[in-house]
Write a protein that holds these residues in place. Sequence first.
Motif, PDB file in Angstrom:
ATOM      1  N   ARG A   1       5.660  -6.086  -4.794  1.00 45.26           N
ATOM      2  CA  ARG A   1       4.831  -7.231  -5.173  1.00 45.26           C
ATOM      3  C   ARG A   1       5.744  -8.365  -5.629  1.00 45.26           C
TER       4      ARG A   1
ATOM      5  N   ASN B   1      -2.110  -6.422   1.171  1.00 44.00           N
ATOM      6  CA  ASN B   1      -3.325  -6.755   0.442  1.00 44.00           C
ATOM      7  C   ASN B   1      -4.333  -7.502   1.309  1.00 44.00           C
TER       8      ASN B   1
ATOM      9  N   GLU C   1      -5.373  -9.153  -4.754  1.00 48.61           N
ATOM     10  CA  GLU C   1      -4.889  -7.858  -5.218  1.00 48.61           C
ATOM     11  C   GLU C   1      -5.434  -6.720  -4.365  1.00 48.61           C
TER      12      GLU C   1
ATOM     13  N   PRO D   1      -7.660  -0.976  -7.226  1.00 53.01           N
ATOM     14  CA  PRO D   1      -6.909   0.004  -8.028  1.00 53.01           C
ATOM     15  C   PRO D   1      -6.808   1.366  -7.361  1.00 53.01           C
TER      16      PRO D   1
ATOM     17  N   LEU E   1      -4.049   1.005  -4.879  1.00 52.93           N
ATOM     18  CA  LEU E   1      -2.781   0.790  -5.574  1.00 52.93           C
ATOM     19  C   LEU E   1      -2.226   2.114  -6.082  1.00 52.93           C
ATOM     20  N   ASP E   2      -3.112   2.964  -6.587  1.00 53.17           N
ATOM     21  CA  ASP E   2      -2.705   4.256  -7.146  1.00 53.17           C
ATOM     22  C   ASP E   2      -2.107   5.180  -6.093  1.00 53.17           C
TER      23      ASP E   2
ATOM     24  N   VAL F   1       5.689   1.239  -7.252  1.00 56.53           N
ATOM     25  CA  VAL F   1       5.404  -0.192  -7.126  1.00 56.53           C
ATOM     26  C   VAL F   1       6.500  -0.962  -7.844  1.00 56.53           C
TER      27      VAL F   1
ATOM     28  N   GLU G   1       7.759  -4.854  -9.009  1.00 60.92           N
ATOM     29  CA  GLU G   1       7.452  -6.279  -9.214  1.00 60.92           C
ATOM     30  C   GLU G   1       8.764  -7.052  -9.147  1.00 60.92           C
TER      31      GLU G   1
ATOM     32  N   HIS H   1       1.776   0.528 -12.533  1.00 61.47           N
ATOM     33  CA  HIS H   1       0.565   0.197 -11.777  1.00 61.47           C
ATOM     34  C   HIS H   1      -0.547   1.228 -11.966  1.00 61.47           C
ATOM     35  N   ARG H   2      -0.252   2.298 -12.698  1.00 58.99           N
ATOM     36  CA  ARG H   2      -1.262   3.324 -12.930  1.00 58.99           C
ATOM     37  C   ARG H   2      -1.784   3.330 -14.361  1.00 58.99           C
TER      38      ARG H   2
ATOM     39  N   GLU I   1      -2.088  -8.240 -16.917  1.00 57.90           N
ATOM     40  CA  GLU I   1      -0.856  -7.729 -16.323  1.00 57.90           C
ATOM     41  C   GLU I   1      -0.339  -6.579 -17.169  1.00 57.90           C
TER      42      GLU I   1
END
Length: 364
Positions: free
Chosen positions: A39, A149, A195, A198, A201-202, A207, A209, A320-321, A329
């Motif tokens: 990301r 995304n 985004e 979730p 994302l999981d 992940v 940044e 991210h979890r 954030e």
Amino acid sequence: MQPYIRPTYPFSALVGQPRLKQALVLNAVNPRIGGVLIRGEKGTAKSTAVRALAHLLPLITVVADCPYSCPPDQLDRMCGSCRGRLQAGEDLPLQQRTTRLVELPVSASEDRLVGSLDLEHALVEGQRRFEPGLLAQVNRGLLYVDEVNLLDDHLVDILLDAAAMGINTVEREGISISHPARFILVGTMNPEEGELRPQLLDRFGLVVEIGGLKNVRERVDVIQRRMEYDADPEQFVQRWSSNEHHLTEEIAAAKKLLPQVQISEQDMAAVAMLSLELGVDGHRADLAILETARTHAALEGRTTISLEDIRVAAQLALPHRMRRQPFAEVRLDEQQLSDVLNKAAQERQRGNEETAGRDELKKA
């Protein structure tokens, strides 16, 4: 006359972004980590890093006439056709080639991704004919999804399921075909464009940044290296070839050592403690941390996991979890992480002392 194709920018020539490079190398060693989502804002070398990684991956031996690049020496990872031919005593034709990089466009359809069945051929000839998709091409390779995304959620689900299971199954009109689909999954995205849900994302193991470099010296290095590369790509790549070769050897050595890395019950307890203390839901985080920690240990040339391996893995697999409020954030509290690992170290020491005490009693 073939068009000129510039050589890929070297991975080792990338300036800064240590966590990005670390996450990519860890997945190159061990695809079971579950891929990595990068990301970051535009212009932060996300795509450059992914394409450069593909050139670090070792040569692989494949069954030459197999559309799935089956390994000739691993029966459990072969497609049904190659397995049947081998069991029938046929000598499979072999070929050695580079690890394939496949890029999935945002506009891809489901059939383009998973493959399709030629129903007309089945009806006329009475035989199934499967037209392989991108998941067939990328078996034992690297699948890169830019702007993941913006990809349809249904396609993201299919990708992540295939990455987790190592198999792609296509079902059409009562006909079902499955083939191996084991690959390194790398997705990139700019959070400003939206985004991921979730739940999706999981499903990414790690992940990262990233942002623009804040150090003047590093930004100058980026400019200088890019200008040198644009002026003479071949010479620039040659200058970094020794570093690239060293990285390739490191990855190959770690892949070889990885099966020997042991995960102890104490390692599991430390990871479980981390997830509980930091408020992480589900169990994917625990598994991702352990898989990443053992891979980091292999890269360091060890067959046992240290708490530092777990720290590195947690920094990549946890943020991210963690539970968060909408639009908030999440940042991993490094002090809290250290406190939990210190507690785990004390528990580990206490357990070792108790074990040593029992061993002394047995000897006595």
